[in-house]
Design a protein around this motif. Structure first.
Motif, PDB file in Angstrom:
ATOM      1  N   LEU A   1      44.035  36.036  47.512  1.00 55.94           N
ATOM      2  CA  LEU A   1      43.480  35.425  46.357  1.00 55.94           C
ATOM      3  C   LEU A   1      41.968  35.871  46.069  1.00 55.94           C
ATOM      4  O   LEU A   1      41.838  36.226  44.940  1.00 55.94           O
ATOM      5  N   LEU A   2      41.139  36.031  47.201  1.00 58.43           N
ATOM      6  CA  LEU A   2      39.873  36.599  46.688  1.00 58.43           C
ATOM      7  C   LEU A   2      40.148  38.163  46.421  1.00 58.43           C
ATOM      8  O   LEU A   2      39.191  38.340  45.444  1.00 58.43           O
ATOM      9  N   GLU A   3      40.796  38.812  47.054  1.00 64.93           N
ATOM     10  CA  GLU A   3      40.872  40.174  46.532  1.00 64.93           C
ATOM     11  C   GLU A   3      41.258  40.640  45.105  1.00 64.93           C
ATOM     12  O   GLU A   3      40.943  41.246  44.327  1.00 64.93           O
ATOM     13  N   ALA A   4      42.311  39.517  44.652  1.00 69.49           N
ATOM     14  CA  ALA A   4      42.873  39.530  43.347  1.00 69.49           C
ATOM     15  C   ALA A   4      41.779  38.985  42.558  1.00 69.49           C
ATOM     16  O   ALA A   4      42.169  39.305  41.002  1.00 69.49           O
ATOM     17  N   THR A   5      40.940  38.357  42.747  1.00 63.07           N
ATOM     18  CA  THR A   5      39.855  37.782  41.788  1.00 63.07           C
ATOM     19  C   THR A   5      38.656  38.717  41.595  1.00 63.07           C
ATOM     20  O   THR A   5      37.656  38.168  40.893  1.00 63.07           O
ATOM     21  N   LYS A   6      38.504  39.535  42.206  1.00 58.62           N
ATOM     22  CA  LYS A   6      37.311  40.543  42.399  1.00 58.62           C
ATOM     23  C   LYS A   6      37.131  41.126  40.818  1.00 58.62           C
ATOM     24  O   LYS A   6      37.988  41.534  40.291  1.00 58.62           O
TER      25      LYS A   6
ATOM     26  N   VAL B   1      32.493  29.295  41.609  1.00 54.67           N
ATOM     27  CA  VAL B   1      32.582  29.425  40.303  1.00 54.67           C
ATOM     28  C   VAL B   1      33.069  30.985  40.156  1.00 54.67           C
ATOM     29  O   VAL B   1      33.954  30.955  39.226  1.00 54.67           O
ATOM     30  N   ARG B   2      32.404  31.837  40.769  1.00 58.03           N
ATOM     31  CA  ARG B   2      32.929  33.223  40.574  1.00 58.03           C
ATOM     32  C   ARG B   2      34.475  33.311  40.995  1.00 58.03           C
ATOM     33  O   ARG B   2      35.328  33.911  40.062  1.00 58.03           O
ATOM     34  N   VAL B   3      34.992  32.768  42.004  1.00 57.35           N
ATOM     35  CA  VAL B   3      36.220  32.995  42.363  1.00 57.35           C
ATOM     36  C   VAL B   3      37.059  31.887  41.445  1.00 57.35           C
ATOM     37  O   VAL B   3      38.459  32.567  41.167  1.00 57.35           O
ATOM     38  N   GLY B   4      36.576  30.866  40.796  1.00 59.54           N
ATOM     39  CA  GLY B   4      37.365  29.974  40.128  1.00 59.54           C
ATOM     40  C   GLY B   4      37.520  30.806  38.586  1.00 59.54           C
ATOM     41  O   GLY B   4      38.716  30.636  38.259  1.00 59.54           O
ATOM     42  N   GLN B   5      36.585  31.396  38.475  1.00 63.84           N
ATOM     43  CA  GLN B   5      36.743  32.006  37.009  1.00 63.84           C
ATOM     44  C   GLN B   5      37.656  33.320  37.067  1.00 63.84           C
ATOM     45  O   GLN B   5      38.458  33.477  36.116  1.00 63.84           O
ATOM     46  N   GLY B   6      37.815  33.988  38.360  1.00 62.85           N
ATOM     47  CA  GLY B   6      38.715  34.972  38.542  1.00 62.85           C
ATOM     48  C   GLY B   6      40.200  34.276  38.598  1.00 62.85           C
ATOM     49  O   GLY B   6      41.054  35.083  38.408  1.00 62.85           O
ATOM     50  N   CYS B   7      40.191  33.246  39.139  1.00 64.69           N
ATOM     51  CA  CYS B   7      41.610  32.492  39.225  1.00 64.69           C
ATOM     52  C   CYS B   7      42.083  32.019  37.846  1.00 64.69           C
ATOM     53  O   CYS B   7      43.277  32.534  37.661  1.00 64.69           O
TER      54      CYS B   7
END
Length: 273
Positions: free
Chosen positions: A268-273, A42-48
């Motif tokens: 992708l993980l880094e860009a969604t932090k 959910v956290r990464v998806g919202q960041g995406c």
């Protein structure tokens, strides 16, 4: 909590989610608690969602195809009762695809209503710096939405398919056959050869494979709209930025000039932090 997982484990979890593994199967493979997996997703998806909203701007898309994917939250529409949460029941994922670069520049989750349709088409128009040719199926609510967002002179065509039940048809799990296809030239001067929804329908099949909540005949579904929206955003960010398209041999984002390099899940993980 998700933020205590080591980066390599976060990458493993997000990779598995994006490739269509269920939360419980990831739990069995990694030993990571399902709640941690869900919270991370959910956290990464919202960041995406935020990432795509920022990146998908000032685009040039010459030939756009629109379509919708059916899903449900909590329960199917037929099981809804008076007093149930209005967010539950059928939910539709509206998405657009550029036929040339295969980029998905915009998507919208909501009910299959005129309001959602208008919000979806308006969002696409706000992201483009040109007027594309547009193709949709026969869903009537696109007519006014395209006219209001792109103008009455937009190059817009519909492809309308008529279905018939095949001999021996036995209900829900039997696909009807297409007996007739008709092209309607709604406005402007659309190229008849480009009036099609074939690419977006093929992309929808890929989306169903990579997102368990949208797979047909599955036990997987979201109980909360928030979780569903996050899963959709993760899927489209992975599709646009990370996953190499089989035909293009690169990502849609690179093909469209949005990015210069293929991303990794770590990027992708880094860009969604």
């Amino acid at each position: 909590m998700a933020n205590v997982l080591k980066t390599e484990k976060q990458i493993a979890v997000i990779s598995a989610l994006a490739e269509g593994s269920s939360i419980r199967s990831i739990e069995r493979m990694t030993g990571i608690n399902r709640n941690t997996i869900m919270n991370l997703g959910v956290r990464v998806g919202q960041g995406c969602a935020r990432l795509l909203d920022t990146k998908m701007r000032d685009l040039t898309c010459e030939n756009l195809q629109f379509d919708e994917l059916w899903g449900f939250i909590g329960k199917k529409e037929a099981q809804m009762k008076v007093g149930d949460n209005p967010e539950q029941g059928d939910v539709w994922t509206f998405c657009a695809l550029d036929a040339e670069t295969k980029l998905i520049p915009s998507f919208k989750v909501g009910k299959r209503t005129a309001v959602t349709t208008q919000a979806f088409v308006s969002d696409i128009a706000s992201r483009l710096k040109n007027k594309p040719q547009i193709s949709t199926d026969g869903f009537a609510k696109y007519l006014s939405a395209v006219r209001e967002s792109f103008g009455s002179d937009a190059d817009y065509g519909q492809i309308v398919k008529t279905y018939v039940k095949a001999p021996g048809y036995q209900g829900l799990h039997w696909a009807p056959e297409i007996c007739k296809v008709r092209k309607n030239y709604v406005s402007g001067n659309p190229d008849p050869a480009l009036v099609s929804t074939s690419y977006i329908e093929r992309a929808n099949g890929t989306t169903r494979q990579h997102m368990k909540r949208l797979a047909r005949l599955t036990y997987a579904f979201s109980k909360k709209l928030e979780n569903f929206e996050a899963a959709v955003a993760l899927n489209f960010a992975y599709y646009n930025l990370v996953r190499t398209h089989g035909t293009l041999k690169t990502t849609p984002a690179v093909a469209a000039g949005v990015e210069t390099n293929i991303w990794s899940v770590g990027d992708l993980l880094e860009a969604t932090k």
